[in-house]
Design a protein around this motif. Sequence first.
Motif, mmCIF file in Angstrom:
data_model
loop_
_atom_site.group_PDB
_atom_site.id
_atom_site.type_symbol
_atom_site.label_atom_id
_atom_site.label_comp_id
_atom_site.label_asym_id
_atom_site.label_seq_id
_atom_site.Cartn_x
_atom_site.Cartn_y
_atom_site.Cartn_z
ATOM 1 N N ALA A 62 33.426 47.500 37.068
ATOM 2 C CA ALA A 62 33.968 47.488 35.706
ATOM 3 C C ALA A 62 35.010 46.384 35.534
ATOM 4 C CB ALA A 62 34.583 48.852 35.380
ATOM 5 N N LYS A 63 35.880 46.200 36.537
ATOM 6 C CA LYS A 63 36.912 45.155 36.448
ATOM 7 C C LYS A 63 36.290 43.764 36.482
ATOM 8 C CE LYS A 63 40.778 47.832 38.326
ATOM 9 N NZ LYS A 63 41.701 48.021 39.473
ATOM 10 N N LEU A 64 35.264 43.609 37.310
ATOM 11 C CA LEU A 64 34.574 42.314 37.345
ATOM 12 C C LEU A 64 33.944 42.019 35.986
ATOM 13 C CD1 LEU A 64 33.533 39.816 38.870
ATOM 14 C CD2 LEU A 64 31.553 41.165 39.561
ATOM 15 N N ASN A 65 33.337 43.026 35.363
ATOM 16 C CA ASN A 65 32.723 42.840 34.051
ATOM 17 C C ASN A 65 33.760 42.403 33.021
ATOM 18 O OD1 ASN A 65 30.162 43.497 34.918
ATOM 19 N ND2 ASN A 65 30.325 45.656 34.356
ATOM 20 N N ARG A 66 34.954 42.993 33.084
ATOM 21 C CA ARG A 66 36.009 42.630 32.133
ATOM 22 C C ARG A 66 36.425 41.172 32.313
ATOM 23 N NH1 ARG A 66 40.330 47.215 33.110
ATOM 24 N NH2 ARG A 66 41.714 45.741 32.009
ATOM 25 N N LEU A 67 36.497 40.732 33.571
ATOM 26 C CA LEU A 67 36.866 39.335 33.845
ATOM 27 C C LEU A 67 35.776 38.370 33.365
ATOM 28 C CD1 LEU A 67 38.464 39.692 37.389
ATOM 29 C CD2 LEU A 67 39.653 39.135 35.262
ATOM 30 N N ILE A 68 34.521 38.757 33.574
ATOM 31 C CA ILE A 68 33.407 37.913 33.137
ATOM 32 C C ILE A 68 33.398 37.806 31.613
ATOM 33 C CG2 ILE A 68 30.885 37.744 32.992
ATOM 34 C CD1 ILE A 68 30.760 38.946 35.811
ATOM 35 N N GLU A 69 33.605 38.938 30.936
ATOM 36 C CA GLU A 69 33.616 38.949 29.468
ATOM 37 C C GLU A 69 34.768 38.109 28.909
ATOM 38 O OE1 GLU A 69 33.761 43.097 28.599
ATOM 39 O OE2 GLU A 69 31.695 43.448 29.289
ATOM 40 N N ALA A 70 35.880 38.033 29.680
ATOM 41 C CA ALA A 70 37.047 37.256 29.231
ATOM 42 C C ALA A 70 36.966 35.794 29.667
ATOM 43 C CB ALA A 70 38.322 37.894 29.783
ATOM 44 N N ASP A 71 35.808 35.378 30.220
ATOM 45 C CA ASP A 71 35.644 34.009 30.744
ATOM 46 C C ASP A 71 36.761 33.656 31.733
ATOM 47 O OD1 ASP A 71 33.293 33.472 29.486
ATOM 48 O OD2 ASP A 71 34.176 32.347 27.823
ATOM 49 N N ALA A 72 37.141 34.635 32.556
ATOM 50 C CA ALA A 72 38.238 34.443 33.509
ATOM 51 C C ALA A 72 37.756 33.912 34.856
ATOM 52 C CB ALA A 72 38.987 35.758 33.717
ATOM 53 N N ILE A 73 36.435 33.901 35.071
ATOM 54 C CA ILE A 73 35.883 33.423 36.345
ATOM 55 C C ILE A 73 34.908 32.280 36.063
ATOM 56 C CG2 ILE A 73 34.656 34.029 38.463
ATOM 57 C CD1 ILE A 73 35.448 36.916 38.037
ATOM 58 N N TRP A 74 35.151 31.163 36.730
ATOM 59 C CA TRP A 74 34.288 29.994 36.578
ATOM 60 C C TRP A 74 33.601 29.694 37.907
ATOM 61 C CZ3 TRP A 74 34.008 26.577 32.137
ATOM 62 C CH2 TRP A 74 34.635 27.134 31.007
ATOM 63 N N PHE A 75 32.337 29.330 37.802
ATOM 64 C CA PHE A 75 31.518 29.080 38.987
ATOM 65 C C PHE A 75 30.924 27.686 38.874
ATOM 66 C CE2 PHE A 75 27.308 29.751 41.193
ATOM 67 C CZ PHE A 75 27.824 29.851 42.465
#
Length: 200
Positions: A159-172
Amino acid sequence: MSIQHIWEIRAKNTPLLKKKCNHCDSERFASSDKFRLNAQKKNIDIWLIYRCVKCNNTYNMTLFSRIRTESVSKEIFSKMSENNTEIAWEYAFSHEIRRKNNVEADTDSVEYEILYHEIHEEEMINPDSEMLTFKIKCPFDFNLRISAVIRTALNLSSAKLNRLIEADAIWFDGKPLLKKHKIKNGDIVQVHKAKLKSVL
């Protein structure tokens, strides 16, 4: 100055092959990490030997067929003659070799460990950069999702990872992370510090 952390993924075994055994009902073969070499005059055939996981029946995966002996470097030929594990793993993980042999790997059969360091509080509040940067070290490709590595290394729930992905907080590799992304050696992951702190 931003520190680049290393996330190292170490495979514990080579992938099984999805292949029906003609001696029993098994559908998986495991690499023996051993080579078979057959020289005829100036030509040579080289195989990587696989064994059925249930009955030990053998399957030889072709690496080189009817090639001139001088076409293989002396170093590689020597390693194969000595059943060098390192080079056996290189071929066992090779997509190209499996494609040429028309066989498929069971990548889910690969067990692995992730070596990483926890992020210290000082770095989380360091004003020099707003992103945490991580570099992937993974010499073998076995379709591992980057999301699985991130969850483990940063101790995140799904759930926390999903929140970060939705907030564009992780770039690959310079683009917003998608869960389907698979890792390869040298990939760069960046995580927004403030947004990460907000979910921890």
